[in-house]
Design an enzyme around this catalytic site. Structure first.
Site, mmCIF file in Angstrom:
data_model
loop_
_atom_site.group_PDB
_atom_site.id
_atom_site.type_symbol
_atom_site.label_atom_id
_atom_site.label_comp_id
_atom_site.label_asym_id
_atom_site.label_seq_id
_atom_site.Cartn_x
_atom_site.Cartn_y
_atom_site.Cartn_z
ATOM 1 N N LYS A 53 0.838 -1.204 0.000
ATOM 2 C CA LYS A 53 0.000 0.000 0.000
ATOM 3 C C LYS A 53 0.873 1.253 0.000
ATOM 4 O O LYS A 53 0.609 2.206 -0.729
ATOM 5 C CB LYS A 53 -0.953 -0.029 1.212
ATOM 6 C CG LYS A 53 -2.042 -1.076 1.025
ATOM 7 C CD LYS A 53 -2.782 -1.453 2.293
ATOM 8 C CE LYS A 53 -3.654 -2.677 2.002
ATOM 9 N NZ LYS A 53 -4.363 -3.194 3.177
ATOM 10 N N GLN A 97 -4.732 -1.819 9.247
ATOM 11 C CA GLN A 97 -4.487 -3.141 8.656
ATOM 12 C C GLN A 97 -5.076 -4.229 9.558
ATOM 13 O O GLN A 97 -4.787 -4.286 10.749
ATOM 14 C CB GLN A 97 -2.974 -3.357 8.457
ATOM 15 C CG GLN A 97 -2.630 -4.644 7.748
ATOM 16 C CD GLN A 97 -3.178 -4.706 6.322
ATOM 17 O OE1 GLN A 97 -3.062 -3.752 5.556
ATOM 18 N NE2 GLN A 97 -3.802 -5.815 5.977
ATOM 19 N N ASP A 120 -11.081 2.415 3.412
ATOM 20 C CA ASP A 120 -11.271 0.971 3.274
ATOM 21 C C ASP A 120 -12.755 0.635 3.120
ATOM 22 O O ASP A 120 -13.108 -0.474 2.721
ATOM 23 C CB ASP A 120 -10.724 0.246 4.519
ATOM 24 C CG ASP A 120 -9.517 -0.615 4.197
ATOM 25 O OD1 ASP A 120 -9.275 -0.867 2.999
ATOM 26 O OD2 ASP A 120 -8.831 -1.043 5.148
#
Ligand code: NAD
Length: 299
Positions: A53, A97, A120
């Site tokens: 990322k 994460q 997200d």
């Protein structure tokens, strides 16, 4: 029949070219888009995902702010960091994460993220937005699948779409997005009886179960579009999806392989959502055209 390949790598590459132009436009307007990534603990797979990322950000000109916390970090510490990032004008997207260590309540952490920075798409507001058809940030993996489907030029409306896998991050949002596009949607999961009876009716088959070899040619209709989301590492270290690619490609009209299909798109859509967030803050609601993108920024 041999299926045409749905090329996720090529699509991701072309999207990233446009992202760089959007970053330039944002910079010209005085905004440097930025993504904050929080990693708690040292799960090796998570480290690789975070690394990818951060690399994708660099590739597109997006600033990244990497925050690593110890595996035994208190939940309060994670929440305090999120509150700081919520208030930080240089941060347009916040990503935590997953998975988090078991002593941390994942829902509480996700709900602490400002919905306008929830790139997200896991915050309840964005999940609810999928149900009513106007999420600000669609979750990255199904969002990538949606764009891959568009490259086939086939109209989803009225098609039988079967989603194998019903997780919160892939299967369920995928089903809602297909429903929003007026497909007739079936969702299968580990408790589904006779999986083949469902998959065989699919004009569009999306597989996200995490089971190598789950979908064999007998389970696929001639001419179906097959998108394999699965990522499985075999004992010989090779990476395969959930679909018997060699067999199924002889029946499908289009197929997204693993690797080279969905994987690259997931990270790409994270950048898309981050740019979208920065553009929304500037008051320019552009982007590449998700239906929900007229949604106003939440004060
Ligand atoms: P998960 O374990 O959270 O969910 C798996 C789902 O599949 C569950 O709903 C389960 O009921 C269902 N399932 C399991 N076995 C099944 C079976 N035999 N028949 C039918 N359904 C079955 O997994 P997830 O996080 O949704 O990920 C699924 C797969 O997609 C994994 O391989 C994961 O690595 C991969 N993935 C890929 C990307 C990407 O960017 N390409 C992103 C996320 C996940």
């Amino acid at each position: 029949m041999t299926a045409q390949i749905i090329d996720g790598k090529a699509l991701a590459k072309s999207l990233r070219v446009k992202f760089r132009e959007r970053v330039e436009a944002l910079r010209t307007a005085g905004v440097q888009p930025g993504l904050a990534v929080i990693l708690v603990g040292d799960n090796p797979a998570s480290k690789v995902y975070v690394g990818n990322k951060v690399k994708a950000c660099a590739d597109c000109g997006v600033a990244s702010f990497h925050h690593s916390l110890a595996a035994d970090a208190a939940e309060a510490e994670v929440l305090a960091l999120i509150r700081r990032l919520n208030a930080d004008a240089a941060v347009h997207g916040i990503l935590v994460q997953l998975p988090l260590p078991p002593h941390i309540d994942v829902r509480r952490v996700i709900e602490a993220i400002d919905v306008n920075k929830d790139v997200d798409g896991f915050h309840l507001y964005n999940v609810g937005g999928l149900v009513v058809g106007n999420s600000i940030f669609p979750p990255c993996t199904p969002y990538g699948v949606e764009l891959l489907l568009e490259t086939t030029g086939i109209d989803v409306a009225g098609k039988n779409a079967v989603v194998v896998g019903a997780s919160n991050i892939v299967g369920k949002p995928m089903a809602l997005m297909l429903l929003q596009k007026e497909a007739t949607v079936t969702v299968c999961h580990a408790k589904t009886r006779d999986l083949a009876q469902h998959t065989i009716i699919a004009d569009i088959l999306i597989v996200a179960a995490g089971k190598p070899g789950l979908i064999v040619p007998q389970m696929v209709r001639h001419g179906a579009i097959v998108i394999d989301v699965g990522i499985n590492r075999l004992p010989d270290n090779s990476i395969v999806g959930d679909v018997d690619f060699e067999g199924v490609k002889m029946k499908a009209s289009w197929i997204a392989p693993v690797p080279g299909g969905v994987g690259r798109m997931t990270v790409t859509m994270l950048i898309e959502n981050t740019l979208r967030s920065a553009e929304l803050r500037l008051g320019k609601g552009h982007g590449i055209g998700h239906e929900g993108w007229d949604a106003a920024v939440i004060p």
